[in-house]
Design a protein around this motif. Structure first.
Motif, mmCIF file in Angstrom:
data_model
loop_
_atom_site.group_PDB
_atom_site.id
_atom_site.type_symbol
_atom_site.label_atom_id
_atom_site.label_comp_id
_atom_site.label_asym_id
_atom_site.label_seq_id
_atom_site.Cartn_x
_atom_site.Cartn_y
_atom_site.Cartn_z
ATOM 1 N N LEU A 194 0.697 -1.244 0.048
ATOM 2 C CA LEU A 194 -0.214 0.028 -0.100
ATOM 3 C C LEU A 194 0.965 1.200 0.134
ATOM 4 O O LEU A 194 0.797 2.041 -0.873
ATOM 5 C CB LEU A 194 -0.907 -0.183 1.157
ATOM 6 C CG LEU A 194 -2.308 -0.614 1.136
ATOM 7 C CD1 LEU A 194 -2.911 -0.738 2.627
ATOM 8 C CD2 LEU A 194 -3.044 0.444 0.220
ATOM 9 N N HIS A 195 1.911 1.339 1.036
ATOM 10 C CA HIS A 195 2.880 2.371 1.058
ATOM 11 C C HIS A 195 3.446 2.725 -0.293
ATOM 12 O O HIS A 195 3.759 3.809 -0.546
ATOM 13 C CB HIS A 195 4.033 2.203 2.233
ATOM 14 C CG HIS A 195 4.664 3.287 2.590
ATOM 15 N ND1 HIS A 195 3.924 4.387 3.463
ATOM 16 C CD2 HIS A 195 5.734 3.587 2.430
ATOM 17 C CE1 HIS A 195 4.880 5.240 3.563
ATOM 18 N NE2 HIS A 195 5.939 4.826 3.063
ATOM 19 N N SER A 196 3.999 1.654 -0.974
ATOM 20 C CA SER A 196 4.604 1.789 -2.366
ATOM 21 C C SER A 196 3.641 1.967 -3.285
ATOM 22 O O SER A 196 4.340 2.449 -4.461
ATOM 23 C CB SER A 196 5.784 0.602 -2.368
ATOM 24 O OG SER A 196 4.802 -0.426 -2.724
ATOM 25 N N GLY A 197 2.543 1.388 -3.239
ATOM 26 C CA GLY A 197 1.519 1.526 -4.316
ATOM 27 C C GLY A 197 1.599 0.466 -5.220
ATOM 28 O O GLY A 197 0.730 0.381 -6.221
ATOM 29 N N ARG A 198 2.604 -0.541 -4.942
ATOM 30 C CA ARG A 198 2.786 -1.808 -5.743
ATOM 31 C C ARG A 198 1.434 -2.636 -5.911
ATOM 32 O O ARG A 198 1.298 -3.496 -6.561
ATOM 33 C CB ARG A 198 3.806 -2.657 -5.342
ATOM 34 C CG ARG A 198 5.179 -2.285 -5.552
ATOM 35 C CD ARG A 198 6.094 -3.466 -5.259
ATOM 36 N NE ARG A 198 6.344 -3.523 -3.876
ATOM 37 C CZ ARG A 198 7.299 -2.878 -3.353
ATOM 38 N NH1 ARG A 198 8.035 -1.831 -3.737
ATOM 39 N NH2 ARG A 198 7.203 -2.968 -2.065
ATOM 40 N N ILE A 199 0.448 -2.376 -4.562
ATOM 41 C CA ILE A 199 -0.781 -3.134 -4.495
ATOM 42 C C ILE A 199 -1.639 -2.922 -5.782
ATOM 43 O O ILE A 199 -2.329 -3.604 -6.271
ATOM 44 C CB ILE A 199 -1.338 -2.772 -3.152
ATOM 45 C CG1 ILE A 199 -2.480 -3.990 -2.751
ATOM 46 C CG2 ILE A 199 -2.209 -1.352 -3.139
ATOM 47 C CD1 ILE A 199 -2.807 -4.132 -1.697
ATOM 48 N N LEU A 200 -1.269 -1.601 -6.511
ATOM 49 C CA LEU A 200 -2.028 -1.338 -7.616
ATOM 50 C C LEU A 200 -1.554 -1.892 -8.976
ATOM 51 O O LEU A 200 -1.821 -1.485 -9.912
ATOM 52 C CB LEU A 200 -2.419 -0.015 -7.779
ATOM 53 C CG LEU A 200 -3.098 0.642 -6.514
ATOM 54 C CD1 LEU A 200 -3.085 2.142 -6.569
ATOM 55 C CD2 LEU A 200 -4.792 -0.015 -6.271
ATOM 56 N N GLY A 201 -0.462 -2.885 -8.762
ATOM 57 C CA GLY A 201 0.262 -3.185 -10.051
ATOM 58 C C GLY A 201 1.385 -2.361 -10.445
ATOM 59 O O GLY A 201 1.814 -1.413 -9.682
ATOM 60 N N SER A 202 1.757 -2.225 -11.692
ATOM 61 C CA SER A 202 2.807 -1.544 -12.017
ATOM 62 C C SER A 202 2.928 -0.256 -12.165
ATOM 63 O O SER A 202 3.887 0.667 -11.955
ATOM 64 C CB SER A 202 3.249 -2.310 -13.441
ATOM 65 O OG SER A 202 2.352 -1.975 -14.335
ATOM 66 N N TRP A 203 1.547 0.471 -12.317
ATOM 67 C CA TRP A 203 1.404 1.813 -12.261
ATOM 68 C C TRP A 203 1.250 2.565 -10.870
ATOM 69 O O TRP A 203 1.504 3.753 -10.737
ATOM 70 C CB TRP A 203 0.296 2.205 -13.073
ATOM 71 C CG TRP A 203 0.409 1.838 -14.446
ATOM 72 C CD1 TRP A 203 -0.014 1.037 -15.347
ATOM 73 C CD2 TRP A 203 1.113 3.008 -15.560
ATOM 74 N NE1 TRP A 203 0.431 1.383 -16.577
ATOM 75 C CE2 TRP A 203 1.331 2.263 -16.759
ATOM 76 C CE3 TRP A 203 1.878 4.192 -15.072
ATOM 77 C CZ2 TRP A 203 1.784 3.011 -17.737
ATOM 78 C CZ3 TRP A 203 2.430 4.810 -16.345
ATOM 79 C CH2 TRP A 203 2.464 4.200 -17.630
ATOM 80 N N GLY A 204 0.952 1.683 -9.946
ATOM 81 C CA GLY A 204 0.761 1.974 -8.546
ATOM 82 C C GLY A 204 1.966 2.815 -7.924
ATOM 83 O O GLY A 204 1.779 3.874 -7.438
ATOM 84 N N PRO A 205 3.235 2.506 -8.299
ATOM 85 C CA PRO A 205 4.324 3.213 -7.615
ATOM 86 C C PRO A 205 4.328 4.627 -7.991
ATOM 87 O O PRO A 205 4.659 5.720 -7.256
ATOM 88 C CB PRO A 205 5.663 2.518 -8.056
ATOM 89 C CG PRO A 205 5.088 0.806 -8.004
ATOM 90 C CD PRO A 205 3.802 1.000 -8.616
ATOM 91 N N TYR A 206 4.080 4.968 -9.307
ATOM 92 C CA TYR A 206 4.095 6.183 -10.157
ATOM 93 C C TYR A 206 2.845 7.027 -9.410
ATOM 94 O O TYR A 206 3.123 8.436 -9.221
ATOM 95 C CB TYR A 206 3.788 6.198 -11.614
ATOM 96 C CG TYR A 206 4.889 5.208 -12.308
ATOM 97 C CD1 TYR A 206 4.640 4.358 -12.847
ATOM 98 C CD2 TYR A 206 6.030 6.021 -12.178
ATOM 99 C CE1 TYR A 206 5.558 3.549 -13.661
ATOM 100 C CE2 TYR A 206 7.252 5.294 -13.062
ATOM 101 C CZ TYR A 206 7.157 4.079 -13.640
ATOM 102 O OH TYR A 206 7.980 3.566 -14.249
ATOM 103 N N LEU A 207 1.879 6.302 -9.174
ATOM 104 C CA LEU A 207 0.943 7.424 -8.349
ATOM 105 C C LEU A 207 1.218 7.744 -6.915
ATOM 106 O O LEU A 207 0.924 8.757 -6.572
ATOM 107 C CB LEU A 207 -0.346 6.116 -8.262
ATOM 108 C CG LEU A 207 -1.820 6.857 -7.985
ATOM 109 C CD1 LEU A 207 -2.008 7.541 -9.347
ATOM 110 C CD2 LEU A 207 -2.854 5.812 -8.191
ATOM 111 N N MET A 208 1.804 6.822 -6.165
ATOM 112 C CA MET A 208 2.452 7.055 -4.851
ATOM 113 C C MET A 208 3.684 7.911 -5.091
ATOM 114 O O MET A 208 3.814 8.939 -4.283
ATOM 115 C CB MET A 208 2.908 5.840 -4.122
ATOM 116 C CG MET A 208 1.920 5.322 -3.651
ATOM 117 S SD MET A 208 0.543 6.251 -2.796
ATOM 118 C CE MET A 208 -0.386 5.144 -1.682
ATOM 119 N N ASP A 209 4.270 8.290 -6.252
ATOM 120 C CA ASP A 209 5.375 9.209 -6.294
ATOM 121 C C ASP A 209 4.640 10.382 -6.500
ATOM 122 O O ASP A 209 5.314 11.490 -6.194
ATOM 123 C CB ASP A 209 6.201 8.726 -7.928
ATOM 124 C CG ASP A 209 7.263 7.483 -7.897
ATOM 125 O OD1 ASP A 209 7.754 7.258 -8.715
ATOM 126 O OD2 ASP A 209 7.260 7.206 -6.483
#
Lengths: 235, 167
Positions: A199-214
């Motif tokens: 959740l914290h890294s956004g990886r839970i949302l797949g490959s685009w998740g980290p960009y969202l958290m960025d």
């Protein structure tokens, strides 16, 4: 528009837009900071929808066969004996029987010969596509489109056999066995720590998740700068 | 337009095929022996397991291996993973030397060149050396390194198993 109003407006817009993500970032970060104290690595999550999301829930239910007081189960091609995974895989299970020296688990195209400890003796090609498997006087019999075929005692050769074996059929295994199989299939499941990290890294949302958290992190940075600016301007 | 789409789909389906069956095991055995002898089994006992593991680099994963024997000749149908999928291979051993290696079923997406005689003929006459390796070098094929390695291991394994049967 004055510079002060510009920063104020965008501070508010950015805050509203990033509120949800920043909240997730902050709360997950707070919890992860106290992983040991909260025991997050040991506490497991078992929610079906979450396991589905992670791809840990099986697509099909397990198929079990009672054989000689034991349970042979196949779940997503993995084979289990009394809930313990054995080093063999089988596609399209049709039945299981016991013969004097072994347990035999039959699939449509091949048979697995197993010791009573679950060790693989041999993987045998079926003489023809198997519909059912049974035992007759200590010998393995398979029902095929061309009739019943009977194996010799060593399971080396097959011959036609006009016999009526007791055919194996899938049966619901005891709850404890099924639970053990599902547990083994999922591994230890998901820990709270794992889910919070994702959740914290956004990886839970797949490959685009980290960009969202960025983006949320950048928004937080901009909020800090615009907030500081607004505070200084007010003085 | 529909025809073009159909042709493209057929072509793509060809690319996605699961396995190539070059020869069925039964046909390989018939070609080898004519009159196929009754199969026999060799048990991978605790004494044999370390040798097998040294040859393959891993446990065989089965407690017995089936073989066919006539005189000094034995035939083995063995499988070994190349990159990701098992390669079903027939190996004939005659008096301790490789007589023939034949790729029967190939499941990888590349490296199928190992099925051709220009490669498999290299195994003819090979024996097992003292360190459980083939006695003669086998030239590799560019782009098929893992499949080449798998076949070399299977050839060495067949030679070892033959020696155990002949004992």
């Amino acid at each position: 528009m004055g510079r002060r109003r510009f920063f104020y407006l965008w501070h508010r817009r950015l805050g509203l837009a990033a509120a949800a993500l920043v909240t997730v970032l902050a709360v997950s970060g707070l919890l992860l900071n106290h992983t040991d104290a909260l025991g997050l690595a040991e506490r497991r999550l078992d929610a079906g929808w979450l396991l589905d999301w992670y791809g840990l829930a099986p697509a099909h239910p397990p198929v079990s066969f009672a054989v000689d007081g034991r349970w042979l189960t196949v779940l997503e091609q993995h084979v289990y004996l009394d809930g313990q995974r054995v080093a063999a895989e089988l596609v399209e299970p049709v039945g299981a029987v016991a013969v004097p020296e072994a347990l035999v688990l039959a699939g449509r195209e091949e048979l697995l010969l197993l010791t009573r400890d679950g060790e693989l003796i041999e993987r045998l090609p079926a003489p023809a596509p198997v519909r059912r498997v049974g035992a007759w006087q200590g010998r393995v019999a398979v029902d095929t489109a061309g009739g019943v075929r009977l194996a010799d005692e060593a399971l080396l050769q097959w011959e036609p056999g006009a016999v009526q074996p007791e055919w194996s059929a899938a049966t619901a295994a005891p709850a404890a066995i099924e639970a053990a199989v599902l547990q083994a299939h999922r591994g230890a499941g998901l820990s709270w720590e794992r889910v919070l990290l994702d959740l914290h890294s956004g990886r839970i949302l797949g490959s685009w998740g980290p960009y969202l958290m960025d983006a949320a992190a950048v928004a937080l940075l901009l909020l800090t700068l615009s907030g500081l600016h607004n505070a200084l301007r007010r003085r | 337009m529909k025809r073009i789409v159909l042709l493209v789909l057929i072509a793509l389906a060809g690319l996605a095929r699961a396995e190539d069956v070059y020869q069925q095991p039964d046909a390989f055995l018939a070609e080898t022996f004519g009159q196929v002898p009754k199969p026999q089994v060799l048990w991978i006992t605790p004494e044999r397991r370390p040798q097998v593991k040294e040859i393959l680099g891993h446990e065989l994963g089965a407690l017995r291996v089936r073989y066919w024997k006539s005189g000094d000749r034995t035939a083995w149908i063995l499988e070994e993973v190349g990159k990701e999928e098992p390669i079903t291979t027939g190996v004939v051993v005659n008096a301790g030397r490789i007589e023939r290696v034949k790729v029967l079923i190939y499941r990888e997406s590349r490296g199928f060149e190992v099925r051709y005689p220009f490669f498999t003929d290299q195994f003819k006459g090979a024996r097992l050396s003292g360190d459980q390796r083939l006695s003669q070098p086998i030239d590799g094929i560019s782009g098929a390194t893992l499949s080449v390695g798998a076949l070399k291991r299977l050839a060495a394994l067949a030679l070892y198993l033959h020696s155990e049967v002949a004992r």
